[in-house]
Design a protein around this motif. Structure first.
Motif, PDB file in Angstrom:
ATOM      1  N   ASP A  86       0.809  -1.214   0.000  1.00 49.09           N
ATOM      2  CA  ASP A  86       0.000   0.000   0.000  1.00 49.09           C
ATOM      3  C   ASP A  86       0.845   1.269   0.000  1.00 49.09           C
ATOM      4  O   ASP A  86       0.311   2.371  -0.092  1.00 49.09           O
ATOM      5  N   GLN A  87       2.151   1.111   0.125  1.00 49.73           N
ATOM      6  CA  GLN A  87       2.998   2.291   0.173  1.00 49.73           C
ATOM      7  C   GLN A  87       3.046   2.971  -1.190  1.00 49.73           C
ATOM      8  O   GLN A  87       2.755   2.372  -2.225  1.00 49.73           O
ATOM      9  N   SER A  88       3.409   4.231  -1.204  1.00 50.19           N
ATOM     10  CA  SER A  88       3.570   4.963  -2.456  1.00 50.19           C
ATOM     11  C   SER A  88       4.953   4.660  -3.013  1.00 50.19           C
ATOM     12  O   SER A  88       5.960   4.868  -2.338  1.00 50.19           O
ATOM     13  N   PHE A  89       4.989   4.161  -4.240  1.00 49.04           N
ATOM     14  CA  PHE A  89       6.259   3.799  -4.834  1.00 49.04           C
ATOM     15  C   PHE A  89       6.920   5.019  -5.470  1.00 49.04           C
ATOM     16  O   PHE A  89       6.255   5.872  -6.062  1.00 49.04           O
ATOM     17  N   THR A  90       8.223   5.078  -5.363  1.00 48.13           N
ATOM     18  CA  THR A  90       8.995   6.174  -5.934  1.00 48.13           C
ATOM     19  C   THR A  90       9.536   5.766  -7.299  1.00 48.13           C
ATOM     20  O   THR A  90       9.467   4.597  -7.697  1.00 48.13           O
TER      21      THR A  90
ATOM     22  N   TYR B 185      10.368   1.901  -9.032  1.00 48.28           N
ATOM     23  CA  TYR B 185      10.013   1.378 -10.353  1.00 48.28           C
ATOM     24  C   TYR B 185      11.259   0.942 -11.123  1.00 48.28           C
ATOM     25  O   TYR B 185      11.243  -0.079 -11.822  1.00 48.28           O
TER      26      TYR B 185
ATOM     27  N   THR C 272      -4.522  -1.788  -5.299  1.00 46.40           N
ATOM     28  CA  THR C 272      -3.242  -1.093  -5.313  1.00 46.40           C
ATOM     29  C   THR C 272      -2.589  -1.201  -6.684  1.00 46.40           C
ATOM     30  O   THR C 272      -1.828  -0.330  -7.091  1.00 46.40           O
TER      31      THR C 272
ATOM     32  N   GLN D  90       4.138   2.950 -13.516  1.00 46.12           N
ATOM     33  CA  GLN D  90       3.393   3.909 -12.708  1.00 46.12           C
ATOM     34  C   GLN D  90       2.221   4.409 -13.546  1.00 46.12           C
ATOM     35  O   GLN D  90       2.408   5.036 -14.584  1.00 46.12           O
TER      36      GLN D  90
ATOM     37  N   ASP E 247      -0.473   6.860 -13.940  1.00 48.03           N
ATOM     38  CA  ASP E 247      -0.946   8.148 -13.442  1.00 48.03           C
ATOM     39  C   ASP E 247      -2.451   8.320 -13.626  1.00 48.03           C
ATOM     40  O   ASP E 247      -3.086   9.065 -12.881  1.00 48.03           O
TER      41      ASP E 247
ATOM     42  N   GLN F 238      -3.829   6.170 -10.767  1.00 49.28           N
ATOM     43  CA  GLN F 238      -3.048   6.308  -9.536  1.00 49.28           C
ATOM     44  C   GLN F 238      -2.769   4.947  -8.899  1.00 49.28           C
ATOM     45  O   GLN F 238      -2.895   4.763  -7.688  1.00 49.28           O
TER      46      GLN F 238
END
Length: 245
Positions: free
Chosen positions: A8-12, A16, A142, A164, A166, A169
């Protein structure tokens, strides 16, 4: 394999790049297995039940027999597509195949926007009948799986195994990026999988009936989609670009 422990974390961007490096030599089946091990039930497969879709359904069933698969039922698909889905449900009874419908019926859409919106304003039609329903269907997810291949079109040539997204999201996982059209059919025939009969009638890419036509020999496989229009994508796999109402 991965340093990510919380799906669930936001990937940077660094994450990627890490995914791309660690997955680049894996087979499609291994990418699918990795994705379900990381995202579990928060991974959803959005399937159109084209040839690539059938390959992924079969592979997914071997990794996660109760996986959630969503189909965007625009109510204007070919009869052959609905028949194929019926056969797939019988072959893989444990898969959770959800038919996702738009908020607007065809009658409501006609009353609000006029008849044959797919011909007069195709981007808006796709937005109403595909993009918005998928966004709603992916709530709580997710990541989502897609059957994109790099050689399908120039707009898909740079697709990675893990992307990613966009637009929604989310993380988008594409296990078949290195597969050719021949690879897809070799797998279908080797595993004796059901497929849409329209593929045998000159339809390599199959979408909604009003916007899908057979292609001529030598033409791009997606030449039959929105033929005669500048449009080449329904919008699910492009960067955010709202359809004008």
């Amino acid at each position: 394999m991965t340093r990510i422990t919380n799906p669930d974390q936001s990937f940077t961007e660094s994450d990627y790049l890490f995914f791309q490096e660690r997955l680049k030599h894996l087979k499609a089946e291994d990418v699918i297995r990795w994705a379900y091990e990381l995202f579990h039930d928060k991974l959803t497969y959005a399937c159109s039940f084209g040839a690539e879709g059938i390959v992924l359904v079969d592979m997914i069933s071997k990794t996660k027999p109760d996986a959630r698969i969503v189909f965007l039922d625009t109510h204007v698909h070919f009869a052959e597509t609905y028949e194929l889905i019926h056969r797939i449900k019988k072959k893989y009874p444990t898969l959770q195949i959800d038919m996702i419908e738009p908020d607007l019926t065809l009658e409501d859409q006609k009353a609000e926007y006029g008849d044959r919106l797919w011909a007069t304003r195709p981007d808006l039609c796709c937005e109403i009948r595909k993009n918005r329903p998928l966004k709603k269907a992916l709530e709580g997810s997710t990541a989502w799986l897609s059957g994109l291949r790099r050689d399908q079109s120039p707009t898909r040539a740079n697709t990675e195994f893990v992307n990613q997204d966009d637009k929604f999201q989310l993380v988008k996982v594409c296990p078949l990026i290195h597969w050719s059209w021949q690879d897809v059919w070799d797998y279908i025939h080797a595993n004796e999988l059901p497929y849409n009969e329209l593929h045998d009638q000159g339809y390599p890419s199959i979408g909604c009936e009003p916007c899908t036509f057979p292609v001529k020999e030598g033409e791009d496989h997606r030449a039959g989609r929105w033929s005669g229009m500048e449009k080449t994508e329904c919008g699910l796999h492009v960067k955010p670009n709202s359809a004008k109402e």
